[in-house]
Design an enzyme around this catalytic site. Structure first.
Site, PDB file in Angstrom:
ATOM      1  N   LYS A  17       0.154  96.294  52.838  1.00  0.00           N
ATOM      2  CA  LYS A  17       1.496  95.754  53.072  1.00  0.00           C
ATOM      3  C   LYS A  17       2.556  96.864  53.159  1.00  0.00           C
ATOM      4  O   LYS A  17       3.605  96.670  53.740  1.00  0.00           O
ATOM      5  CB  LYS A  17       1.845  94.732  51.996  1.00  0.00           C
ATOM      6  CG  LYS A  17       0.958  93.492  52.113  1.00  0.00           C
ATOM      7  CD  LYS A  17       1.368  92.370  51.197  1.00  0.00           C
ATOM      8  CE  LYS A  17       0.614  91.088  51.515  1.00  0.00           C
ATOM      9  NZ  LYS A  17      -0.825  91.143  51.146  1.00  0.00           N
TER      10      LYS A  17
HETATM   11  C1  LIG Z   1      -1.852  90.296  51.704  1.00  0.00           C
HETATM   12  C2  LIG Z   1      -3.262  90.762  51.532  1.00  0.00           C
HETATM   13  C3  LIG Z   1      -4.326  90.253  52.331  1.00  0.00           C
HETATM   14  C4  LIG Z   1      -4.127  89.137  53.337  1.00  0.00           C
HETATM   15  O1  LIG Z   1      -3.413  89.539  54.471  1.00  0.00           O
HETATM   16  P1  LIG Z   1      -2.805  88.448  55.475  1.00  0.00           P
HETATM   17  O2  LIG Z   1      -1.987  89.218  56.446  1.00  0.00           O
HETATM   18  O3  LIG Z   1      -1.970  87.526  54.611  1.00  0.00           O
HETATM   19  O4  LIG Z   1      -3.940  87.735  56.111  1.00  0.00           O
HETATM   20  C5  LIG Z   1      -5.591  90.799  52.147  1.00  0.00           C
HETATM   21  N1  LIG Z   1      -5.827  91.762  51.229  1.00  0.00           N
HETATM   22  C6  LIG Z   1      -4.845  92.278  50.447  1.00  0.00           C
HETATM   23  C7  LIG Z   1      -5.171  93.317  49.451  1.00  0.00           C
HETATM   24  C8  LIG Z   1      -3.527  91.801  50.570  1.00  0.00           C
HETATM   25  O5  LIG Z   1      -2.566  92.310  49.783  1.00  0.00           O
END
Ligand SMILES: *Cc1c(COP(=O)(O)O)cnc(C)c1O
Length: 466
Positions: A112
């Site tokens: 993120k």
């Molecule tokens: C947010 C997240 C996901 C999922 O990603 P999306 O874009 O919501 O599908 C997967 N793994 C981790 C570690 C995350 O923080």
């Protein structure tokens, strides 16, 4: 570049307004009116570019004149310089033609950061230009809150208030949020659960009168278009590193809200040769059930060892449904209104088209642990539980071993020591050096009752120019 709503009724917006808007006024999500398309020759000419140079090539068409080229280049250099690896998104080989792309070298150790480090800078740039201020209000059960706080810590025109459920997030997660210094950062621990926090945020967006008209709320959750945009880049980055675009690639993506994998779908539509996209879910498998049987149906939420993928519905899936329905906003609106009441299906030919675009698999906790252990025994390489789900799904769904299979490594294993312990391994994943003193850093947060009036009063009193 113009952006339109997936439900067809909200006004089209330019990039700046899309950046500052969450949901469209008709309840839909914004998508570009048309996508840029790059020829193989053009993509080939990007070989050898640094991550931030490549990010400029891929994203500039979306940002357009909202940020002039030179300013955007500088912003991208700064954004990706904070990552603790020169390659920004390094590839690690697991087996013949099988790879993990490590997307967890940013400040909060999850993918993120790629989007939120940029989003904070974009927001501040646009707000400076407009002489405007916003209050970001968000609820978190863990990962998003810390990445958003890190992304906004240097923003002059943004105050950020993140609500987390008091004593219900892990200590690492809490400390990643509460130890970030900055007058514009406000952590609120609510005496309630995650749903209570989320409800307060939702209601506050619905009625912002508590801010007295002096500032406005902005959202940084995964429906924000700029977050998707930033995630398109690393698909190009991985492909170019492994012989693309003269060779096609397969990607497996640990999926929750469908943001990350939707970015891969867009990369393909923009001209990158991708022959397979695998949706990897945990037991919260609404997407896998839809892909296997054309039934879109909410089940009860299950708590798993991969909490960042614990969702009942995937909000960004709406963006794919829009394309599957020939960009007919009214059809999407009707479908999703019905989906809120019970199970729905789409026309068979549309579903078959979706199956051509994506494969899918659901992985339970036991298999997640087995995969962590297996990969460690084979390679002495530790996966976090989310990435492990991606690797398992990649191996199950793989079609052509001549095509490189790349799993998106979404988090660092040190963020999820419990899953590693449960896999029976005695190794303990250490925090990276830049976070090694996390447990000694000073924390700052305010505990408030589970009461919206009290929370709103706190925000109204504590933002910068209050
Ligand atoms: C947010 C997240 C996901 C999922 O990603 P999306 O874009 O919501 O599908 C997967 N793994 C981790 C570690 C995350 O923080």
């Amino acid at each position: 570049m113009r952006y339109i709503s997936t439900r067809g009724e909200a006004p089209a917006l330019g990039f700046e307004d899309v950046l500052l808007t969450g949901l469209a006024t008709d309840g839909g999500l914004y998508v570009p009116e048309s996508l840029p398309h790059f020829s193989l020759e053009e993509i080939r000419s990007w070989r050898g570019l640094s991550y931030s140079e490549l990010a400029f090539k891929v994203m500039h068409p979306f940002v357009d004149d909202a940020v002039p080229a030179d300013d955007f280049r500088k912003m991208l250099d700064e954004t990706y310089a904070v990552f603790a690896h020169k390659a920004v998104a390094p590839l690690v080989q697991l087996d013949t033609n099988e790879w993990v792309m490590e997307l967890f070298r940013g400040p909060t150790l999850a993918f993120k950061d790629f989007a939120l480090q940029l989003l904070g800078r974009l927001l501040d740039y646009v707000l400076e230009k407009r002489k405007q201020h916003v209050v970001i209000m968000g609820a978190t059960s863990g990962d998003t809150g810390s990445a958003a706080i890190e992304g906004c810590r240097r923003c002059e025109h943004v105050d950020i208030f993140i609500l987390h459920p008091h004593q219900r997030v892990s200590e690492v997660q809490r400390r990643q949020m509460t130890t970030v210094q900055g007058d514009n950062i406000h952590n609120i621990a609510v005496r309630g659960n995650f749903d209570d926090c989320q409800r307060m945020v939702k209601e506050s967006f619905g009625n912002q009168s508590f801010l007295g008209g002096k500032t406005q709320l902005a959202a940084v959750n995964s429906i924000n278009w700029a977050r998707i945009m930033a995630q398109i880049v690393y698909y190009f980055h991985a492909s170019l590193a492994l012989g693309g675009p003269d060779r096609s690639m397969a990607f497996s993506v640990p999926t929750g809200n469908f943001g990350d994998i939707f970015a891969g779908y867009l990369a393909k539509k923009m001209g990158l040769p991708i022959s397979q996209l695998v949706i990897a879910t945990n037991r919260n498998d609404i997407l896998h059930r839809f892909m296997s049987g054309n039934k879109y149906e909410q089940h009860q939420l299950e708590h798993t060892l991969s909490p960042s993928m614990d969702i009942m519905v995937s909000s960004n899936f709406e963006r794919l449904l829009f394309d599957l329905h020939g960009r007919d906003g009214l059809a999407v609106k009707t479908l999703l209104e019905n989906a809120a009441k019970g199970p729905v299906s789409i026309e068979d030919y549309r579903w078959k088209h979706a199956r051509k675009l994506f494969d899918s698999d659901a992985v339970d906790d036991k298999t997640t642990c087995d995969t962590i252990r297996e990969i460690y025994e084979q390679n002495e390489y530790l996966l976090d539980p989310h990435t492990a789900i991606g690797v398992r799904a990649a191996r199950r769904c793989r079609r052509d071993h001549a095509v490189p299979m790349i799993t998106l490594g979404t988090a660092h294993p040190a963020k999820f020591p419990d899953a590693v312990a449960e896999s029976g391994l005695s190794v303990k994943p250490p925090l990276p050096a830049h976070m090694a003193d996390l447990f000694e850093r000073e924390e700052r947060y305010t505990v408030l009752d589970n009461n919206i009036a009290g929370v709103q009063e706190f925000i109204a009193k504590h933002w910068k120019n209050a």
